[in-house]
Write a protein that holds these residues in place. Structure first.
Motif, PDB file in Angstrom:
ATOM      1  N   MET A 193       0.845  -1.163   0.000  1.00  0.00           N
ATOM      2  CA  MET A 193       0.000   0.000   0.000  1.00  0.00           C
ATOM      3  C   MET A 193       0.901   1.241   0.000  1.00  0.00           C
ATOM      4  N   THR A 194       0.522   2.211  -0.811  1.00  0.00           N
ATOM      5  CA  THR A 194       1.286   3.443  -0.924  1.00  0.00           C
ATOM      6  C   THR A 194       0.390   4.633  -0.588  1.00  0.00           C
ATOM      7  N   ILE A 195       0.955   5.811  -0.607  1.00  0.00           N
ATOM      8  CA  ILE A 195       0.188   7.023  -0.338  1.00  0.00           C
ATOM      9  C   ILE A 195      -0.919   7.201  -1.372  1.00  0.00           C
ATOM     10  N   VAL A 196      -0.733   6.702  -2.575  1.00  0.00           N
ATOM     11  CA  VAL A 196      -1.748   6.843  -3.623  1.00  0.00           C
ATOM     12  C   VAL A 196      -2.664   5.622  -3.731  1.00  0.00           C
ATOM     13  N   GLY A 197      -2.512   4.671  -2.844  1.00  0.00           N
ATOM     14  CA  GLY A 197      -3.379   3.493  -2.838  1.00  0.00           C
ATOM     15  C   GLY A 197      -2.590   2.203  -2.967  1.00  0.00           C
ATOM     16  N   GLU A 198      -3.324   1.136  -3.212  1.00  0.00           N
ATOM     17  CA  GLU A 198      -2.717  -0.186  -3.301  1.00  0.00           C
ATOM     18  C   GLU A 198      -2.047  -0.389  -4.652  1.00  0.00           C
ATOM     19  N   VAL A 199      -0.871  -1.013  -4.631  1.00  0.00           N
ATOM     20  CA  VAL A 199      -0.120  -1.302  -5.842  1.00  0.00           C
ATOM     21  C   VAL A 199       0.169  -2.797  -5.869  1.00  0.00           C
ATOM     22  N   THR A 200      -0.107  -3.423  -6.995  1.00  0.00           N
ATOM     23  CA  THR A 200       0.206  -4.837  -7.177  1.00  0.00           C
ATOM     24  C   THR A 200       1.297  -4.947  -8.227  1.00  0.00           C
ATOM     25  N   TYR A 201       2.300  -5.761  -7.939  1.00  0.00           N
ATOM     26  CA  TYR A 201       3.359  -5.972  -8.915  1.00  0.00           C
ATOM     27  C   TYR A 201       3.804  -7.422  -8.858  1.00  0.00           C
ATOM     28  N   TRP A 202       4.349  -7.891  -9.962  1.00  0.00           N
ATOM     29  CA  TRP A 202       4.839  -9.258 -10.057  1.00  0.00           C
ATOM     30  C   TRP A 202       6.357  -9.202 -10.121  1.00  0.00           C
ATOM     31  N   ARG A 203       6.980 -10.187  -9.475  1.00  0.00           N
ATOM     32  CA  ARG A 203       8.439 -10.248  -9.532  1.00  0.00           C
ATOM     33  C   ARG A 203       8.882 -11.700  -9.588  1.00  0.00           C
ATOM     34  N   ARG A 204      10.099 -11.881 -10.062  1.00  0.00           N
ATOM     35  CA  ARG A 204      10.647 -13.235 -10.176  1.00  0.00           C
ATOM     36  C   ARG A 204      11.342 -13.638  -8.882  1.00  0.00           C
TER      37      ARG A 204
ATOM     38  N   SER B 290       4.425   1.115   1.856  1.00  0.00           N
ATOM     39  CA  SER B 290       5.562   1.771   1.208  1.00  0.00           C
ATOM     40  C   SER B 290       6.328   2.580   2.260  1.00  0.00           C
ATOM     41  N   PRO B 291       7.606   2.874   1.994  1.00  0.00           N
ATOM     42  CA  PRO B 291       8.360   3.693   2.945  1.00  0.00           C
ATOM     43  C   PRO B 291       7.688   5.039   3.229  1.00  0.00           C
ATOM     44  N   GLY B 292       7.091   5.669   2.217  1.00  0.00           N
ATOM     45  CA  GLY B 292       6.431   6.959   2.410  1.00  0.00           C
ATOM     46  C   GLY B 292       5.200   6.852   3.296  1.00  0.00           C
ATOM     47  N   LEU B 293       4.369   5.820   3.069  1.00  0.00           N
ATOM     48  CA  LEU B 293       3.170   5.638   3.886  1.00  0.00           C
ATOM     49  C   LEU B 293       3.549   5.240   5.303  1.00  0.00           C
ATOM     50  N   ARG B 294       4.588   4.409   5.445  1.00  0.00           N
ATOM     51  CA  ARG B 294       5.052   4.015   6.780  1.00  0.00           C
ATOM     52  C   ARG B 294       5.518   5.238   7.554  1.00  0.00           C
ATOM     53  N   GLU B 295       6.250   6.134   6.889  1.00  0.00           N
ATOM     54  CA  GLU B 295       6.725   7.354   7.538  1.00  0.00           C
ATOM     55  C   GLU B 295       5.551   8.211   8.014  1.00  0.00           C
ATOM     56  N   GLN B 296       4.525   8.336   7.170  1.00  0.00           N
ATOM     57  CA  GLN B 296       3.347   9.108   7.563  1.00  0.00           C
ATOM     58  C   GLN B 296       2.645   8.472   8.762  1.00  0.00           C
ATOM     59  N   ALA B 297       2.519   7.149   8.754  1.00  0.00           N
ATOM     60  CA  ALA B 297       1.868   6.447   9.861  1.00  0.00           C
ATOM     61  C   ALA B 297       2.630   6.640  11.162  1.00  0.00           C
TER      62      ALA B 297
ATOM     63  N   ALA C 216      -4.673   7.869  14.295  1.00  0.00           N
ATOM     64  CA  ALA C 216      -3.741   7.960  13.162  1.00  0.00           C
ATOM     65  C   ALA C 216      -4.267   7.146  11.984  1.00  0.00           C
ATOM     66  N   ALA C 217      -4.799   5.960  12.251  1.00  0.00           N
ATOM     67  CA  ALA C 217      -5.359   5.121  11.195  1.00  0.00           C
ATOM     68  C   ALA C 217      -6.558   5.800  10.546  1.00  0.00           C
ATOM     69  N   LYS C 218      -7.379   6.452  11.356  1.00  0.00           N
ATOM     70  CA  LYS C 218      -8.546   7.149  10.817  1.00  0.00           C
ATOM     71  C   LYS C 218      -8.117   8.290   9.888  1.00  0.00           C
ATOM     72  N   VAL C 219      -7.118   9.056  10.323  1.00  0.00           N
ATOM     73  CA  VAL C 219      -6.612  10.154   9.490  1.00  0.00           C
ATOM     74  C   VAL C 219      -6.024   9.604   8.191  1.00  0.00           C
ATOM     75  N   LEU C 220      -5.192   8.563   8.289  1.00  0.00           N
ATOM     76  CA  LEU C 220      -4.577   7.986   7.095  1.00  0.00           C
ATOM     77  C   LEU C 220      -5.612   7.403   6.147  1.00  0.00           C
ATOM     78  N   SER C 221      -6.664   6.800   6.690  1.00  0.00           N
ATOM     79  CA  SER C 221      -7.676   6.201   5.824  1.00  0.00           C
ATOM     80  C   SER C 221      -8.438   7.260   5.040  1.00  0.00           C
ATOM     81  N   GLN C 222      -8.428   8.497   5.517  1.00  0.00           N
ATOM     82  CA  GLN C 222      -9.039   9.592   4.762  1.00  0.00           C
ATOM     83  C   GLN C 222      -8.143  10.022   3.596  1.00  0.00           C
ATOM     84  N   TRP C 223      -6.827   9.834   3.730  1.00  0.00           N
ATOM     85  CA  TRP C 223      -5.873  10.230   2.688  1.00  0.00           C
ATOM     86  C   TRP C 223      -5.663   9.134   1.662  1.00  0.00           C
ATOM     87  N   VAL C 224      -5.686   7.892   2.128  1.00  0.00           N
ATOM     88  CA  VAL C 224      -5.296   6.754   1.301  1.00  0.00           C
ATOM     89  C   VAL C 224      -6.544   5.985   0.870  1.00  0.00           C
TER      90      VAL C 224
END
Length: 91
Positions: A1-12, A39-46, A58-66
């Motif tokens: 999860m990032t500041i702009v929402g959830e990100v899914t990626y595939w890796r080997r 993400s490091p950015g979202l973790r820092e904000q939390a 804090a979770a309530k505030v973050l859930s309004q942003w994310v």
């Protein structure tokens, strides 16, 4: 999860044939720790918010942003994984 929402990626998944060591090279390159969900950015904000208010608030505030689910447990765990022990004032 990032500041702009959830990100899914595939890796080997790589296995060294000589040592048997198993690695996700993309995770290493991006600086993503094993089982890391924020993400490091979202973790820092939390962590920053949790130092100023309760984890629940804090979770309530973050859930309004994310545009994804954020809860008090994630805020608490983010503080524990931030690389240093964050001392939170009581009360």
């Amino acid at each position: 999860m990032t500041i702009v929402g959830e990100v899914t990626y595939w890796r080997r998944y790589y296995v060294d044939p000589q040592t048997g060591e198993r690695r996700f090279l993309l995770d290493e390159r991006l600086g993503i720790a094993e089982r890391q969900r924020l993400s490091p950015g979202l973790r820092e904000q939390a962590v920053t918010l949790a130092m100023e208010m309760s984890y629940r608030r804090a979770a309530k505030v973050l859930s309004q942003w994310v545009p994804a689910i954020m809860n008090a447990g994630r805020c608490r765990r983010a503080g524990g994984r931030s690389g240093s022990c964050v001392s939170k004032p009581m009360g």
